[in-house]
Design a protein around this motif. Structure first.
Motif, PDB file in Angstrom:
ATOM      1  N   PRO A 132       0.814  -1.230   0.000  1.00 26.20           N
ATOM      2  CA  PRO A 132       0.000   0.000   0.000  1.00 26.20           C
ATOM      3  C   PRO A 132       0.839   1.268   0.000  1.00 26.20           C
ATOM      4  N   TYR A 133       1.921   1.256   0.745  1.00 28.77           N
ATOM      5  CA  TYR A 133       2.785   2.438   0.816  1.00 28.77           C
ATOM      6  C   TYR A 133       3.403   2.744  -0.543  1.00 28.77           C
ATOM      7  N   GLN A 134       3.893   1.713  -1.228  1.00 30.38           N
ATOM      8  CA  GLN A 134       4.466   1.909  -2.560  1.00 30.38           C
ATOM      9  C   GLN A 134       3.412   2.377  -3.558  1.00 30.38           C
ATOM     10  N   SER A 135       2.205   1.815  -3.469  1.00 31.88           N
ATOM     11  CA  SER A 135       1.150   2.146  -4.428  1.00 31.88           C
ATOM     12  C   SER A 135       0.767   3.612  -4.353  1.00 31.88           C
ATOM     13  N   GLN A 136       0.880   4.211  -3.149  1.00 29.22           N
ATOM     14  CA  GLN A 136       0.483   5.605  -2.967  1.00 29.22           C
ATOM     15  C   GLN A 136       1.648   6.577  -3.131  1.00 29.22           C
ATOM     16  N   ASP A 137       2.837   6.054  -3.433  1.00 33.11           N
ATOM     17  CA  ASP A 137       4.021   6.906  -3.561  1.00 33.11           C
ATOM     18  C   ASP A 137       3.840   7.892  -4.721  1.00 33.11           C
ATOM     19  N   PRO A 138       3.919   9.205  -4.474  1.00 32.27           N
ATOM     20  CA  PRO A 138       3.772  10.173  -5.566  1.00 32.27           C
ATOM     21  C   PRO A 138       4.845  10.034  -6.636  1.00 32.27           C
ATOM     22  N   ASP A 139       5.971   9.406  -6.294  1.00 36.28           N
ATOM     23  CA  ASP A 139       7.060   9.244  -7.261  1.00 36.28           C
ATOM     24  C   ASP A 139       7.006   7.897  -7.981  1.00 36.28           C
ATOM     25  N   LEU A 140       5.946   7.109  -7.756  1.00 34.92           N
ATOM     26  CA  LEU A 140       5.895   5.769  -8.340  1.00 34.92           C
ATOM     27  C   LEU A 140       5.995   5.809  -9.863  1.00 34.92           C
ATOM     28  N   VAL A 141       5.179   6.637 -10.510  1.00 31.24           N
ATOM     29  CA  VAL A 141       5.167   6.677 -11.979  1.00 31.24           C
ATOM     30  C   VAL A 141       6.538   7.073 -12.510  1.00 31.24           C
ATOM     31  N   ASP A 142       7.149   8.070 -11.894  1.00 29.73           N
ATOM     32  CA  ASP A 142       8.464   8.519 -12.344  1.00 29.73           C
ATOM     33  C   ASP A 142       9.506   7.429 -12.143  1.00 29.73           C
ATOM     34  N   ASN A 143       9.435   6.691 -11.024  1.00 34.90           N
ATOM     35  CA  ASN A 143      10.383   5.606 -10.776  1.00 34.90           C
ATOM     36  C   ASN A 143      10.214   4.485 -11.794  1.00 34.90           C
ATOM     37  N   VAL A 144       8.978   4.156 -12.132  1.00 35.74           N
ATOM     38  CA  VAL A 144       8.727   3.117 -13.139  1.00 35.74           C
ATOM     39  C   VAL A 144       9.271   3.562 -14.492  1.00 35.74           C
ATOM     40  N   LEU A 172       6.323  -5.175 -18.460  1.00 39.26           N
ATOM     41  CA  LEU A 172       6.272  -4.997 -17.005  1.00 39.26           C
ATOM     42  C   LEU A 172       4.825  -5.030 -16.532  1.00 39.26           C
ATOM     43  N   ARG A 173       4.583  -5.734 -15.450  1.00 39.10           N
ATOM     44  CA  ARG A 173       3.264  -5.748 -14.816  1.00 39.10           C
ATOM     45  C   ARG A 173       3.427  -5.373 -13.341  1.00 39.10           C
ATOM     46  N   LEU A 174       2.466  -4.640 -12.854  1.00 35.18           N
ATOM     47  CA  LEU A 174       2.444  -4.265 -11.454  1.00 35.18           C
ATOM     48  C   LEU A 174       1.137  -4.716 -10.836  1.00 35.18           C
ATOM     49  N   ARG A 175       1.201  -5.017  -9.558  1.00 35.34           N
ATOM     50  CA  ARG A 175       0.000  -5.461  -8.846  1.00 35.34           C
ATOM     51  C   ARG A 175      -0.128  -4.608  -7.594  1.00 35.34           C
ATOM     52  N   MET A 176      -1.285  -3.911  -7.448  1.00 34.18           N
ATOM     53  CA  MET A 176      -1.519  -3.024  -6.308  1.00 34.18           C
ATOM     54  C   MET A 176      -2.570  -3.619  -5.378  1.00 34.18           C
ATOM     55  N   PRO A 177      -2.453  -3.384  -4.058  1.00 34.03           N
ATOM     56  CA  PRO A 177      -3.493  -3.846  -3.133  1.00 34.03           C
ATOM     57  C   PRO A 177      -4.809  -3.112  -3.415  1.00 34.03           C
ATOM     58  N   LEU A 178      -5.895  -3.859  -3.482  1.00 34.59           N
ATOM     59  CA  LEU A 178      -7.198  -3.268  -3.774  1.00 34.59           C
ATOM     60  C   LEU A 178      -7.576  -2.223  -2.724  1.00 34.59           C
ATOM     61  N   THR A 185       0.748  -3.009 -17.646  1.00 35.82           N
ATOM     62  CA  THR A 185      -0.442  -3.754 -17.218  1.00 35.82           C
ATOM     63  C   THR A 185      -0.492  -3.775 -15.694  1.00 35.82           C
ATOM     64  N   VAL A 186      -1.643  -3.407 -15.134  1.00 39.66           N
ATOM     65  CA  VAL A 186      -1.787  -3.319 -13.681  1.00 39.66           C
ATOM     66  C   VAL A 186      -2.911  -4.237 -13.226  1.00 39.66           C
ATOM     67  N   GLY A 187      -2.639  -5.030 -12.209  1.00 37.13           N
ATOM     68  CA  GLY A 187      -3.645  -5.884 -11.594  1.00 37.13           C
ATOM     69  C   GLY A 187      -3.842  -5.502 -10.145  1.00 37.13           C
ATOM     70  N   LEU A 188      -4.780  -6.171  -9.477  1.00 37.21           N
ATOM     71  CA  LEU A 188      -5.094  -5.873  -8.081  1.00 37.21           C
ATOM     72  C   LEU A 188      -4.830  -7.086  -7.207  1.00 37.21           C
ATOM     73  N   ASP A 189      -4.360  -6.826  -6.001  1.00 36.31           N
ATOM     74  CA  ASP A 189      -4.044  -7.878  -5.042  1.00 36.31           C
ATOM     75  C   ASP A 189      -5.036  -7.814  -3.882  1.00 36.31           C
ATOM     76  N   GLU A 190      -5.051  -8.867  -3.060  1.00 39.58           N
ATOM     77  CA  GLU A 190      -5.870  -8.955  -1.848  1.00 39.58           C
ATOM     78  C   GLU A 190      -7.363  -8.929  -2.165  1.00 39.58           C
ATOM     79  N   PHE A 191      -7.749  -9.464  -3.324  1.00 35.13           N
ATOM     80  CA  PHE A 191      -9.158  -9.533  -3.700  1.00 35.13           C
ATOM     81  C   PHE A 191      -9.867 -10.537  -2.792  1.00 35.13           C
ATOM     82  N   GLY A 192     -11.057 -10.141  -2.288  1.00 39.29           N
ATOM     83  CA  GLY A 192     -11.841 -11.037  -1.455  1.00 39.29           C
ATOM     84  C   GLY A 192     -11.812 -10.712   0.017  1.00 39.29           C
TER      85      GLY A 192
END
Length: 703
Positions: free
Chosen positions: A541-553, A567-573, A596-603
């Motif tokens: 969750p901390y990484q997913s909300q990082d304002p610099d995430l897009v720039d780092n990718v 490259l694929r990334l998976r973020m917590p729902l 491509t982005v997917g979601l984690d912790e579904f359910g």
């Protein structure tokens, strides 16, 4: 501070002292000398470890340059304080007031010592003049008398000549100004009449020793009493006078007024040991008090130490303004004192919204639950500020232990660890120190603190776990996992490394390192046939909300020369759907880039599927707990199995594919395949392998 900023500070300092004292140097020479002192002091205040003692030499250098007036010292302290705070703010991002205060206190002490030494030298010169006047009286009486009179009259130090009984014979103007008496008034007094009562016996003994033991002089710091009964803190230098036959016949008493300097040092000392906003003792003061209490502890003595953190205090600061927050902190200090009024206690402020309470042994040590309840009862009473009724609660970590044999630093750390544990359980909670849990927490924190060095020394490596279609077992992607080859504990798995990094805030730095390495590895995969596999990274969750995430990718892809589609990334729902979160924005921008982005912790929440149509994602992965609770032999009739099957169907209805992790048994694999789960990872689908193992991989398919 930049070189230009330091030069400007030296220029302002030059102007300030030039107008406050006569300096026998050109302006350019003085400015260069002060610039050297500015460089030394600013480097000193920002040094780590911090040691303020060399600042005393800088203070003494001012005196050597004939800068000795009180006005010059005051202006110097103001300018250096401003410069030190600016230096700390630019270097460290915040101002450490205790550091600034300690540095200025040492500087002032050095200045005082320089003035004292200068005074001593002047005293020696004066004594030589007096002796010369006496010895050469017959030969150069007029010249000697003129010289003595000039020194005696013009000296800034108070000078009094008295007989052996203490009766005043002659005093100069400075002496009368310091004590407030006129010359005639002193004629009705003796030297001992000016001593503070508590100093009289000691000073009288020193005066007698001059005669009885034929000691030439003595010097001491003492306290005199002025005409208005005010205390005069003074540096006293007393010499013995002799007649023509060499017999003692009087005293010369010289007085330097140190009152202003004493008050300044006292103010510095108070600021060093107290919080300026609330007036409470600070961490340093409480630590010293705790050491003192533990040092004199006896068998059976119980000590109680509470570490408090105000819950959601930033809500008040940010919502109503810092001025209201400051007033609330003052009120909190008063109420904490009231909460422990019946105990031998010290309340301290550790900084920001943290406080501490030290309760020494009393006939009955405080009942911790009742104490915690009383504290929160006091704090939750609304305080009305600017028309708003505001209140706070506190999370409280408590250590209540036998005092004998304990160490102050260990007690403070135990209270801090207990507070961290309490805060994890919610607001307005309290907890007692648990030695067994503290040992586990300390081991975990020690392990987490050593992570940056382990990454630097190459103890971390990456492995890649296959994700395969459950139908045909074709490779979908490879998930990057980090492993720590710890020299003492052995290999630490991915999940353990992530938990440790999250607890210390290292997760962003570790995540950037993993992302760069994974992209570089994926760019080197060149299978003999087909497309190279896609690399997938699961974010916290901390990484997913990082304002610099897009720039780092973007940087990681560019440096590795890897296409975004690889490259694929998976973020917590839970991070994506959280209000006021940057995760959803990051998800959309990354998708627009071609990642491509997917979601984690579904359910975790049965309504998760409702949010899926609004998000540009292609797949979700079941929360690991759901798959684990299926067991090695899933029972289709169990509640967990029915939930997994229902969620799979609902995800498919909104056009999203479903992935399961932890597919570790043949029965689990068969059952998940049967209910339509699209892909999975686990022991049944291939173990994690090093990057080199995927160079010959082919048959890659995209979701």
């Amino acid at each position: 501070m930049s070189a230009a900023g330091r030069a400007e500070l030296a220029r302002r300092w030059t102007v300030a002292v030039s107008t406050a004292a006569y300096v026998p140097l050109s302006r350019e020479q003085l400015e260069q000398q002060l610039l050297d002192l500015v460089d030394e002091l600013l480097d000193l205040v920002a040094a780590d470890p911090f040691d303020p003692r060399p600042a005393g030499r800088a203070g003494a250098q001012l005196v050597l340059g004939n800068i000795t007036s009180r006005l010059a010292l005051r202006r110097t302290i103001e300018l250096l304080g401003e410069g030190c705070r600016r230096e700390l703010a630019e270097r460290q991002g915040s101002v450490d007031e205790p550091k600034v205060t300690a540095l200025l206190a040492e500087f002032a002490a050095g200045f005082a010592e320089g003035v004292r030494q200068l005074t001593f030298n002047q005293q020696e010169e004066l004594k030589k003049a007096l002796l010369s006047a006496k010895l050469d009286a017959e030969r150069e009486l007029r010249v000697s008398e003129s010289r003595f009179r000039e020194l005696f009259t013009a000296s800034a130090m108070g000078i009094a000549i008295s007989d052996l009984d203490g009766n005043f014979i002659e005093v100069n103007q400075a002496f009368t100004e310091i004590l407030g008496y006129t010359g005639p008034e002193l004629g009705f007094l003796t030297v001992p009449d000016l001593f503070a009562p508590e100093e009289t016996a000691d000073l009288a003994l020193l005066y007698r020793h001059l005669v009885e033991e034929q000691v030439d002089r003595f010097r001491c710091r003492t306290r005199l009493v002025s005409k208005e009964a005010d205390s005069v803190f003074a540096y006293l230098a007393v010499s013995l006078l002799h007649d023509a036959d060499g017999r003692p016949n009087g005293h010369v008493t010289m007085v330097e007024d140190l009152t202003n300097l004493h008050l300044l040092q006292g103010r510095f000392s108070h600021q060093t040991l107290h919080d300026q906003l609330t007036g409470l003792p600070n961490r340093q003061y409480l630590h010293s008090r705790l050491q003192s209490v533990l040092g004199r502890a006896e068998d059976g003595q119980i000590i109680t130490l509470c570490h408090l953190d105000l819950d959601s205090f930033t809500v008040i600061n940010d919502g109503l303004g810092h001025h209201i927050g400051d007033e609330l902190l003052k009120t909190t200090a008063q109420r904490l004192r009231a909460a422990v009024a019946g105990h031998n206690a010290m309340v301290a402020r550790f900084g920001s919204d943290e406080f501490a309470i030290l309760i020494e042994d009393s006939p009955t040590p405080p009942d911790v639950p009742a104490l915690a309840a009383r504290i929160n009862e006091e704090l939750t009473e609304p305080t009305y500020l600017d028309g708003y009724g505001v209140a706070v609660t506190a999370s409280i970590g408590v250590v209540q232990r036998p005092a004998k044999g304990m160490v102050a630093a260990e007690l403070l750390r135990a209270a801090d660890l207990t507070l961290h544990r309490v805060k994890a359980s919610g607001k307005a909670q309290w907890g007692l120190f648990d030695p067994a849990r503290e040992a586990r927490d300390r081991a975990r924190f020690k392990l987490a603190a050593s992570m940056p060095g382990a990454v630097e020394s190459g103890e971390f490596s990456l492995r890649y776990e296959p994700i395969r279609w459950l139908g045909g077992r074709e490779l979908v992607a490879t998930e990057v996992l980090v492993e720590w080859a710890h020299p003492e504990l052995g290999p630490l798995p991915h999940q353990k490394c992530v938990e440790l990094a999250e607890s210390t805030g290292l997760i962003l730095a570790l995540g950037r390192w993993v992302l760069k390495r994974a992209c570089r590895d994926a760019a080197e995969w060149r299978p003999p046939e087909g497309d190279p596999p896609t690399v997938l990274a699961t974010l916290t969750p901390y990484q997913s909300q990082d304002p610099d995430l897009v720039d780092n990718v973007r940087k990681a892809l560019a440096e590795a020369g890897l296409a975004p589609q690889r490259l694929r990334l998976r973020m917590p729902l839970r991070a994506v759907v959280k209000e006021d979160s940057d995760a959803a924005d990051n998800l959309r921008v990354l998708t627009d880039m071609g990642v491509t982005v997917g979601l984690d912790e579904f359910g975790r929440d049965f309504t998760d599927f409702v949010r899926l149509p609004t998000l540009p994602v292609y797949a979700v992965r079941f929360d690991r707990v759901l798959v684990q609770r299926l067991g090695e032999e899933p029972d289709p009739g169990s509640s967990v199995a029915r939930v997994v099957a229902s969620l799979t169907e609902l995800a498919h209805e909104v056009g999203v594919k479903v992935i399961a992790s932890g597919v570790d048994s043949p029965a689990t694999l068969d059952w998940l395949t049967g209910i339509g789960v699209d892909a999975g990872q686990g022991a049944q689908l291939g173990p994690p392998r090093p990057a080199e193992a995927f160079i010959a991989v082919s048959g890659h398919s995209a979701l």
